[in-house]
Design an enzyme around this catalytic site. Structure first.
Site, PDB file in Angstrom:
ATOM      1  N   ILE A  10       6.925   8.217  16.972  1.00  0.00           N
ATOM      2  CA  ILE A  10       6.564   8.834  15.693  1.00  0.00           C
ATOM      3  C   ILE A  10       5.238   9.572  15.776  1.00  0.00           C
ATOM      4  O   ILE A  10       5.138  10.741  15.420  1.00  0.00           O
ATOM      5  CB  ILE A  10       6.509   7.765  14.581  1.00  0.00           C
ATOM      6  CG1 ILE A  10       7.821   6.957  14.541  1.00  0.00           C
ATOM      7  CG2 ILE A  10       6.246   8.423  13.230  1.00  0.00           C
ATOM      8  CD1 ILE A  10       9.053   7.762  14.228  1.00  0.00           C
ATOM      9  N   ASP A  42       4.254   1.435  12.041  1.00  0.00           N
ATOM     10  CA  ASP A  42       3.112   0.656  11.561  1.00  0.00           C
ATOM     11  C   ASP A  42       3.079  -0.758  12.141  1.00  0.00           C
ATOM     12  O   ASP A  42       2.027  -1.406  12.134  1.00  0.00           O
ATOM     13  CB  ASP A  42       3.137   0.563  10.036  1.00  0.00           C
ATOM     14  CG  ASP A  42       2.612   1.828   9.369  1.00  0.00           C
ATOM     15  OD1 ASP A  42       2.024   2.665  10.074  1.00  0.00           O
ATOM     16  OD2 ASP A  42       2.799   1.975   8.155  1.00  0.00           O
ATOM     17  N   ARG A  79      -4.898  10.059   4.140  1.00  0.00           N
ATOM     18  CA  ARG A  79      -3.819  10.978   4.496  1.00  0.00           C
ATOM     19  C   ARG A  79      -2.801  11.119   3.367  1.00  0.00           C
ATOM     20  O   ARG A  79      -2.317  12.212   3.075  1.00  0.00           O
ATOM     21  CB  ARG A  79      -3.127  10.466   5.761  1.00  0.00           C
ATOM     22  CG  ARG A  79      -1.882  11.261   6.160  1.00  0.00           C
ATOM     23  CD  ARG A  79      -2.234  12.650   6.644  1.00  0.00           C
ATOM     24  NE  ARG A  79      -1.058  13.473   6.830  1.00  0.00           N
ATOM     25  CZ  ARG A  79      -1.079  14.664   7.404  1.00  0.00           C
ATOM     26  NH1 ARG A  79      -2.194  15.157   7.858  1.00  0.00           N
ATOM     27  NH2 ARG A  79       0.019  15.365   7.522  1.00  0.00           N
ATOM     28  N   ARG A  98      -8.556  -0.118   4.395  1.00  0.00           N
ATOM     29  CA  ARG A  98      -7.651   0.831   3.732  1.00  0.00           C
ATOM     30  C   ARG A  98      -6.317   0.191   3.402  1.00  0.00           C
ATOM     31  O   ARG A  98      -5.662   0.599   2.440  1.00  0.00           O
ATOM     32  CB  ARG A  98      -7.407   2.047   4.636  1.00  0.00           C
ATOM     33  CG  ARG A  98      -8.590   2.998   4.775  1.00  0.00           C
ATOM     34  CD  ARG A  98      -8.187   4.229   5.582  1.00  0.00           C
ATOM     35  NE  ARG A  98      -6.933   4.751   5.083  1.00  0.00           N
ATOM     36  CZ  ARG A  98      -5.852   4.960   5.825  1.00  0.00           C
ATOM     37  NH1 ARG A  98      -5.871   4.710   7.118  1.00  0.00           N
ATOM     38  NH2 ARG A  98      -4.754   5.432   5.281  1.00  0.00           N
ATOM     39  N   ARG A 158       0.749  15.175  12.616  1.00  0.00           N
ATOM     40  CA  ARG A 158       1.325  14.873  11.312  1.00  0.00           C
ATOM     41  C   ARG A 158       1.311  16.096  10.390  1.00  0.00           C
ATOM     42  O   ARG A 158       0.752  16.082   9.304  1.00  0.00           O
ATOM     43  CB  ARG A 158       0.563  13.708  10.653  1.00  0.00           C
ATOM     44  CG  ARG A 158       0.701  12.419  11.414  1.00  0.00           C
ATOM     45  CD  ARG A 158       0.421  11.214  10.559  1.00  0.00           C
ATOM     46  NE  ARG A 158      -0.955  11.110  10.166  1.00  0.00           N
ATOM     47  CZ  ARG A 158      -1.463  10.076   9.500  1.00  0.00           C
ATOM     48  NH1 ARG A 158      -0.671   9.080   9.169  1.00  0.00           N
ATOM     49  NH2 ARG A 158      -2.724  10.024   9.181  1.00  0.00           N
ATOM     50  N   PRO A 159       1.922  17.192  10.809  1.00  0.00           N
ATOM     51  CA  PRO A 159       1.876  18.404   9.993  1.00  0.00           C
ATOM     52  C   PRO A 159       2.587  18.206   8.667  1.00  0.00           C
ATOM     53  O   PRO A 159       3.515  17.407   8.547  1.00  0.00           O
ATOM     54  CB  PRO A 159       2.615  19.431  10.865  1.00  0.00           C
ATOM     55  CG  PRO A 159       3.529  18.620  11.708  1.00  0.00           C
ATOM     56  CD  PRO A 159       2.786  17.346  11.988  1.00  0.00           C
ATOM     57  N   ILE A 160       2.112  18.944   7.646  1.00  0.00           N
ATOM     58  CA  ILE A 160       2.776  18.851   6.345  1.00  0.00           C
ATOM     59  C   ILE A 160       3.726  20.035   6.155  1.00  0.00           C
ATOM     60  O   ILE A 160       4.109  20.356   5.037  1.00  0.00           O
ATOM     61  CB  ILE A 160       1.746  18.777   5.201  1.00  0.00           C
ATOM     62  CG1 ILE A 160       0.867  20.024   5.164  1.00  0.00           C
ATOM     63  CG2 ILE A 160       0.896  17.522   5.327  1.00  0.00           C
ATOM     64  CD1 ILE A 160      -0.031  20.079   3.941  1.00  0.00           C
ATOM     65  N   ASP A 161       4.118  20.639   7.271  1.00  0.00           N
ATOM     66  CA  ASP A 161       5.060  21.764   7.201  1.00  0.00           C
ATOM     67  C   ASP A 161       6.358  21.373   6.505  1.00  0.00           C
ATOM     68  O   ASP A 161       6.967  22.199   5.805  1.00  0.00           O
ATOM     69  CB  ASP A 161       5.375  22.289   8.602  1.00  0.00           C
ATOM     70  CG  ASP A 161       4.161  22.907   9.279  1.00  0.00           C
ATOM     71  OD1 ASP A 161       3.120  23.019   8.618  1.00  0.00           O
ATOM     72  OD2 ASP A 161       4.258  23.259  10.466  1.00  0.00           O
ATOM     73  N   CYS A 177      -6.328   8.258   8.911  1.00  0.00           N
ATOM     74  CA  CYS A 177      -6.345   7.887  10.326  1.00  0.00           C
ATOM     75  C   CYS A 177      -5.879   9.060  11.187  1.00  0.00           C
ATOM     76  O   CYS A 177      -4.927   9.760  10.842  1.00  0.00           O
ATOM     77  CB  CYS A 177      -5.438   6.686  10.576  1.00  0.00           C
ATOM     78  SG  CYS A 177      -5.954   5.182   9.739  1.00  0.00           S
ATOM     79  N   LYS A 219       0.834  -1.213   0.000  1.00  0.00           N
ATOM     80  CA  LYS A 219       0.000   0.000   0.000  1.00  0.00           C
ATOM     81  C   LYS A 219       0.863   1.255   0.000  1.00  0.00           C
ATOM     82  O   LYS A 219       0.635   2.189  -0.772  1.00  0.00           O
ATOM     83  CB  LYS A 219      -0.914   0.012   1.227  1.00  0.00           C
ATOM     84  CG  LYS A 219      -1.723   1.303   1.386  1.00  0.00           C
ATOM     85  CD  LYS A 219      -2.504   1.338   2.678  1.00  0.00           C
ATOM     86  CE  LYS A 219      -1.760   2.035   3.796  1.00  0.00           C
ATOM     87  NZ  LYS A 219      -1.845   3.522   3.698  1.00  0.00           N
ATOM     88  N   ASN A 220       1.855   1.291   0.869  1.00  0.00           N
ATOM     89  CA  ASN A 220       2.657   2.501   1.022  1.00  0.00           C
ATOM     90  C   ASN A 220       3.555   2.770  -0.170  1.00  0.00           C
ATOM     91  O   ASN A 220       4.028   3.902  -0.351  1.00  0.00           O
ATOM     92  CB  ASN A 220       3.488   2.425   2.300  1.00  0.00           C
ATOM     93  CG  ASN A 220       2.641   2.504   3.555  1.00  0.00           C
ATOM     94  OD1 ASN A 220       1.506   2.975   3.511  1.00  0.00           O
ATOM     95  ND2 ASN A 220       3.175   2.032   4.670  1.00  0.00           N
TER      96      ASN A 220
END
Length: 417
Positions: A327, A305, A92, A397, A121-124, A116, A22-23
């Site tokens: 994490i 995970d 996500r 998912r 989990r910022p996208i900065d 989830c 998936k990833n």
């Protein structure tokens, strides 16, 4: 809404071929936007996240067909630059389309992604890297508007090895003039797979899997046929289930080298493991042993995970184990559901102290995220009596027919509407 009904308490036995990753497949699907020629993606798992990615491609103007674990993307008609909010909210990892759309159109508009709820989990990290490459960003009303007028190749040093940010920058830079160097990028096998796919399309990228990636931009990429790597997290889940339930299983179509640290922990727990090419034999004929300390870290450290499935395997272990989650701050949501099944777990900050119990009992539990939901299935398989796992939409998912997979290993599990 579907539920999983499980009657546990019996060992697992049998053979299972592990699905495609998936990833890995999600950024690869996004990267098909970087060409006008058809791309065939083989070993593509049948997951709700995959179908969400295909719907995003269609919304941007691609033709996307899926049949028999093969996705064929025809991107020549893709002219869209804005991803609909409802599609962004479905997963996500939809944020990875930012780099691909920018690479194709030089502008993009996305809302903040869903998926989830594991923490901030910022996208900065993504946005900071994009700005350094010349992307102008405007954030308003929950949307991020991006425009690239003049690409500026440079060396980018990541303060944290973000997988998504590494993927976004790789896709943008693959089709942008000049050489960009990524220092301290994510090193996961899925990053290597994205590099290999892009290079199969004609990109010039080296170093994925190391602490430095060099990207020499090219003017054009072409279509290709590519097979996605096996899903190391799904394989780890089934291995943890065998550790929890006992028995003997054979996992095929795997890459054991991607699972080294998880397999090491399972051996410490008393599992007998044999690696032969793309196969893993897993034998567990005793009560698991506790492990003194496991800490989640970026690859090649212990995967976040794998944390929840491993915890499920330790619920009945001899002694006490400590699992530290470094994490994501909200990745212990499964603990409360484990307690309903008779587990003995104490949370202290980012640490979970798991004291093994002699038995677990079935209960009605709710999945709150993807990997936590899979861990509840493991707990149900190792518990006595009936367990019902609700909110299986999270599990779907990332796991291709998890009930069917465990049925092939002798588990008494089925979906109920």
């Amino acid at each position: 809404m579907r539920e999983l009904t499980i009657y546990g308490g019996k060992p697992l036995a049998g053979q299972l071929r592990v699905q495609g990753s998936k990833n890995a497949v999600l950024p690869i699907l996004a990267a098909t936007l970087l060409t006008d020629e058809p791309c065939e993606i083989r070993n593509c798992p049948d997951l709700t996240d995959v179908h969400a990615a295909l719907d995003i491609l269609k919304s941007l103007g691609c033709r996307a067909d899926y049949d028999g674990h093969t996705a064929v993307i025809h991107p020549s008609g893709a002219q869209g630059t804005a991803i609909p909010d409802d599609l962004m909210r479905r997963m996500r990892s939809s944020v990875m389309f930012l780099g691909a759309v920018l690479g194709r159109c030089r502008k993009a508009c996305i809302s903040y992604p869903g998926g989830c709820e594991l923490g901030a989990r910022p996208i900065d990290i993504h946005l900071r890297a994009l700005r350094s490459l010349g992307v102008r960003l405007l954030e308003e009303g929950g949307y991020i508007h991006c425009c690239l007028e003049q690409f500026v190749p440079r060396t980018i040093t990541f303060m944290f090895p973000s997988v998504g940010a590494t993927e976004n920058i790789m896709m943008l830079c693959a089709v942008s003039e000049g050489e960009t160097i990524l220092v301290n990028p994510a090193r996961e096998p899925e990053i290597v797979d994205l590099q290999n796919f892009l290079n199969c399309m004609g990109a010039d990228i080296v170093g994925a899997g190391t602490d430095c990636i060099r990207i020499r931009g090219v003017t054009r990429l072409h279509g290709c046929s590519y097979a996605v790597i096996p899903d190391r997290i799904a394989a780890a889940t089934y291995a943890c289930a065998a550790a929890a339930c006992g028995g003997e299983i054979l996992l095929t179509g795997v890459e054991p080298v991607h699972m080294r640290i998880l397999l090491s922990v399972l051996r410490d727990m008393g599992a007998e493991i044999t690696e032969e090419g793309e196969q893993i034999w897993m034998r567990m004929h005793r009560r698991p042993l506790a492990v003194s300390s496991v800490k989640t870290l970026p690859y090649p450290g212990f995967p976040t995970d794998d944390q929840a499935p491993l915890m499920a395997a330790l619920l009945k272990a001899e002694g006490s184990s400590v699992i530290s989650e470094t994490i994501f701050e909200n990745r212990f949501k499964h603990v409360g559901e484990f307690l309903r099944m008779g587990a003995n777990i104490q949370i202290e900050g980012l640490n979970a102290i798991v004291r093994g119990v002699d038995r677990l009992h079935g209960a009605e539990v709710n999945a709150a995220d993807l990997r936590g939901g899979a861990a509840l299935v493991i707990a149900g398989l190792s518990a006595e009596g009936k367990t019902v796992v609700r909110q299986t939409c999270y599990i779907d998912r990332g796991y291709e027919d998890i009930a069917g997979a465990f049925q092939s290993l002798g588990g008494n599990i089925c979906y109920q509407e």
